[in-house]
Design an enzyme around this catalytic site. Structure first.
Site, PDB file in Angstrom:
ATOM      1  N   LYS A   1       9.727  -0.595  14.127  1.00 54.06           N
ATOM      2  CA  LYS A   1      10.264  -0.221  12.810  1.00 54.06           C
ATOM      3  C   LYS A   1      11.287   0.906  12.961  1.00 54.06           C
ATOM      4  O   LYS A   1      12.363   0.867  12.358  1.00 54.06           O
ATOM      5  CB  LYS A   1       9.137   0.275  11.890  1.00 54.06           C
ATOM      6  CG  LYS A   1       8.192  -0.792  11.381  1.00 54.06           C
ATOM      7  CD  LYS A   1       7.237  -0.169  10.370  1.00 54.06           C
ATOM      8  CE  LYS A   1       6.070  -1.068  10.054  1.00 54.06           C
ATOM      9  NZ  LYS A   1       5.074  -0.451   9.182  1.00 54.06           N
TER      10      LYS A   1
ATOM     11  N   GLY B   1      -4.806  -2.132   5.122  1.00 51.65           N
ATOM     12  CA  GLY B   1      -3.988  -3.258   4.657  1.00 51.65           C
ATOM     13  C   GLY B   1      -4.633  -4.612   4.912  1.00 51.65           C
ATOM     14  O   GLY B   1      -4.695  -5.473   4.034  1.00 51.65           O
ATOM     15  N   ARG B   2      -5.144  -4.818   6.120  1.00 56.59           N
ATOM     16  CA  ARG B   2      -5.698  -6.132   6.466  1.00 56.59           C
ATOM     17  C   ARG B   2      -7.073  -6.367   5.864  1.00 56.59           C
ATOM     18  O   ARG B   2      -7.662  -7.432   6.047  1.00 56.59           O
ATOM     19  CB  ARG B   2      -5.709  -6.301   7.990  1.00 56.59           C
ATOM     20  CG  ARG B   2      -6.343  -5.149   8.746  1.00 56.59           C
ATOM     21  CD  ARG B   2      -5.910  -5.182  10.207  1.00 56.59           C
ATOM     22  NE  ARG B   2      -6.373  -4.031  10.977  1.00 56.59           N
ATOM     23  CZ  ARG B   2      -5.712  -2.889  11.092  1.00 56.59           C
ATOM     24  NH1 ARG B   2      -4.576  -2.724  10.447  1.00 56.59           N
ATOM     25  NH2 ARG B   2      -6.173  -1.906  11.834  1.00 56.59           N
TER      26      ARG B   2
ATOM     27  N   LYS C   1       0.838  -1.202   0.000  1.00 63.07           N
ATOM     28  CA  LYS C   1       0.000   0.000   0.000  1.00 63.07           C
ATOM     29  C   LYS C   1       0.876   1.256   0.000  1.00 63.07           C
ATOM     30  O   LYS C   1       0.684   2.164  -0.785  1.00 63.07           O
ATOM     31  CB  LYS C   1      -0.904  -0.038   1.236  1.00 63.07           C
ATOM     32  CG  LYS C   1      -1.839   1.133   1.360  1.00 63.07           C
ATOM     33  CD  LYS C   1      -2.793   0.932   2.531  1.00 63.07           C
ATOM     34  CE  LYS C   1      -3.561   2.215   2.801  1.00 63.07           C
ATOM     35  NZ  LYS C   1      -4.509   2.080   3.916  1.00 63.07           N
TER      36      LYS C   1
ATOM     37  N   GLU D   1      10.632  -4.586   4.432  1.00 64.57           N
ATOM     38  CA  GLU D   1      10.762  -5.991   4.018  1.00 64.57           C
ATOM     39  C   GLU D   1      10.410  -6.151   2.540  1.00 64.57           C
ATOM     40  O   GLU D   1      11.139  -6.786   1.770  1.00 64.57           O
ATOM     41  CB  GLU D   1       9.822  -6.876   4.846  1.00 64.57           C
ATOM     42  CG  GLU D   1      10.143  -6.944   6.327  1.00 64.57           C
ATOM     43  CD  GLU D   1       9.396  -5.903   7.149  1.00 64.57           C
ATOM     44  OE1 GLU D   1       9.126  -4.797   6.629  1.00 64.57           O
ATOM     45  OE2 GLU D   1       9.088  -6.194   8.314  1.00 64.57           O
TER      46      GLU D   1
ATOM     47  N   HIS E   1      -3.892 -33.163  18.550  1.00 67.79           N
ATOM     48  CA  HIS E   1      -2.771 -33.932  19.090  1.00 67.79           C
ATOM     49  C   HIS E   1      -1.696 -33.023  19.668  1.00 67.79           C
ATOM     50  O   HIS E   1      -0.555 -33.438  19.846  1.00 67.79           O
ATOM     51  CB  HIS E   1      -2.216 -34.850  18.004  1.00 67.79           C
ATOM     52  CG  HIS E   1      -3.258 -35.822  17.545  1.00 67.79           C
ATOM     53  ND1 HIS E   1      -3.467 -37.033  18.157  1.00 67.79           N
ATOM     54  CD2 HIS E   1      -4.209 -35.714  16.585  1.00 67.79           C
ATOM     55  CE1 HIS E   1      -4.482 -37.652  17.571  1.00 67.79           C
ATOM     56  NE2 HIS E   1      -4.950 -36.874  16.621  1.00 67.79           N
TER      57      HIS E   1
END
Ligand code: F6P
Length: 549
Positions: free
Chosen positions: A513, A268-269, A206, A212, A385
């Site tokens: 950041k 963003g999400r 965005k 990254e 499990h």
């Protein structure tokens, strides 16, 4: 904008919690044959069963009052009407516009955003058609065989999850990969088997500044140019960008023709419905992508127009408030009994925790009540499990969501029936538990002395009364998946409204950041920084081991 704890319904719920403190779900089911019928909703091909929750009619009634007193109805309208409900960033929140399949206009500050939304969808359609038909060719004239989405957070988790979930619908001759981590292992292991001539990169960001993603994009560009004999013109055939930041995309060297835009009113999400979903469209085709949008659109209509008492996201959100604020639950487990939904908990983790992991209210005042839960989970039956032990007999109350399809995408012997049986059994076991008397009955043949028998029976006792929702859907189609995701998005909205927090910013990711930017030159160049003793020692040790001291 109200502190929810001063609302009459909140106070009544606190009182009501004491009334039902000793009640057990097992007894409620035994005494009320209509319980499931009353506490479930059969909505198209999704059966939402919330009867295994620690609620009565009174609980639900009070929770609906809480929603009303919190101004939920008005807030839903504010979102759909494009008001700036993301107060800290002064932005509208309009992922619903991205999947508005009606002719209705949606305005932000008097500007109808729908023509722009449709224009980008058309551009996505043309692009995916070109790639699928082989008309889009790489620098050496070969068609594309592999797509690599470079993005992180919302620019990765949503499309990654959907692409995996829709694997049975994927185009056979195109593989779609996702690289998010700045750890070079992620990029290198992905590129290891790819060919520069036939690889297309989608840089999804965005802001187009995320460290990254930009680091991965630069390394991918170098890899491509090296494979193209040093010709940087190859970038135009092998890179597309999905971003709101045109200038930065162009500065990176991506052809403006290959930019797919979206807008600041898409968080963003919440962005998988936008051009960030281009990787999904490439994986399954634009038609399937639009079926996904259609599913979400149906939920939007349901959320906006259904009375709270039959409104699935409203009920989901209120149940979460009940557990978090009145019954002391700290986390929420999402348990898809579907291998294709293996990334669903990861996506919900960002959606929920980045949205409602907030400690101040909309006015900036610290809250004095619990907000968003820890969201976690993994597919069944694997989880059974490992961590299910804690769900059944641990000391934490963990409300669970089970998600399972009635029909499998495959037919292989009894596999799917076994999967389903396990899913239903776990929800039943959490609810019913096993009494000490039942445990003792099972041990009677062992003929143990009383102290041993008592200890063993206690260890084999399940308290039960542990709540869960069941989302039973017919089959995992793109439309059903679109519905499931949108249900959770609106659930988060409901809870953010009641908790009076801004669900649409994410200031909490900034500090780390900033500090990383400061530490980087200290690590690389040995500059001295102003750190606590622990951080300074860690930097010094890395440099020593790098042999740069
Ligand atoms: O760091 C958090 C975050 O801002 C997320 O909210 C967002 O989804 C992600 O980073 C990626 O941001 P961008 O799409 O701008 O690269």
């Amino acid at each position: 904008m109200t502190n929810p704890t001063i609302l009459p319904a909140w106070k009544a719920l606190a009182e009501h919690r004491r009334e039902i403190a000793t009640a057990h779900l097992r007894d409620w089911f035994a005494s009320d044959p209509q319980r499931c019928q009353r506490f479930s909703l059969d909505w198209g091909e999704i059966f939402f069963d919330f009867s295994k929750n620690r609620i009565t009619d009174k609980t639900l009634g009070l929770l609906f009052q809480l929603a009303e007193q919190s101004g939920l109805a008005a807030r839903i309208e504010s979102m759909f009407n494009g008001e700036s409900i993301n107060l800290s960033e002064d932005r509208a929140v309009l992922h619903v516009a991205l999947r508005n399949r009606s002719e209705r206009s949606i305005e932000v500050g008097g500007y109808d955003v729908m023509p722009d939304v449709r224009r980008v969808l058309d551009k996505m359609r043309r692009f995916t058609d070109q790639v699928h038909s082989g008309q889009w060719r790489g620098f050496s004239g070969k068609p594309i065989s592999d797509v690599v989405n470079l993005g992180i957070g919302g620019s990765d988790l949503g499309p990654r999850m959907v692409t995996a979930a829709l694997t049975p619908y994927q185009k056979q001759d195109l593989r779609v990969h996702f690289v998010s981590n700045v750890d070079e292992t992620d990029l290198l292991e992905t590129l290891r088997n790819l060919n520069q001539e036939t690889t297309l990169f989608l840089v999804a960001s965005k802001t187009f500044t995320t460290q990254e993603t930009m680091t991965n994009a630069r390394s991918a560009r170098d890899w491509l140019i090296a494979g193209a004999g040093g010709d940087s013109a190859a970038v135009a055939r092998h890179f597309a960008a999905i971003s709101t930041n045109h200038n930065a995309v162009q500065a990176f060297g991506i052809d403006p023709e290959n930019i797919f835009e979206f807008w600041d009113w898409v968080g963003g999400r919440y962005s998988l419905w936008s051009a960030v979903g281009l990787s999904i469209a490439l994986a399954v085709g634009m038609g399937r992508f639009e079926e996904l949008l259609q599913g979400a659109f149906e939920v939007d209509q349901h959320f906006r127009s259904t009375p709270f008492s039959r409104n699935i996201p409203v009920i989901m959100g209120l149940l979460g408030v009940w557990y978090a604020n009145f019954l002391g639950a700290e986390s929420h487990a999402v348990l898809p009994y579907d291998q294709y939904l293996r990334h669903f908990p990861d996506h919900l983790q960002q959606l929920d925790m980045e949205s409602n992991g907030k400690r101040v209210d909309l006015t900036g005042k610290p809250v004095d009540y619990t907000t968003g839960p820890l969201v976690w989970g993994q597919p069944g039956t694997n989880g059974q499990h490992s961590f299910f032990q804690l769900l059944h007999q641990g000391t934490h109350l963990v409300p669970c969501d089970f998600l399972v399809a009635a029909e499998s995408q495959h037919e292989l012997g009894e596999h799917h029936a076994i999967l389903l049986a396990n899913c239903l059994a776990q929800a039943e076991a959490l609810m019913k538990g096993k009494t000490e008397a039942e445990a003792r009955d099972e041990l009677v043949d062992l003929d143990l002395p009383e102290d041993k028998l008592a200890a063993l029976a206690a260890a084999k006792t399940f308290p039960g009364n542990r709540p869960s929702n069941m989302f039973l859907f017919k089959r995992l189609t793109p439309k059903i998946l679109g519905r499931l995701i949108a249900l959770y998005e609106h659930k988060v909205f409901v809870q953010g409204t009641i908790w009076n927090v801004n669900s649409f910013d994410q200031m909490g990711v900034e500090l780390g950041k900033q500090l990383a930017q400061a530490i980087l030159p200290e690590l690389e160049e040995g500059r001295t920084g102003d750190h606590d003793a622990s951080t300074a020692a860690l930097i010094e040790t890395c440099r020593r081991w790098w042999d740069r001291k």
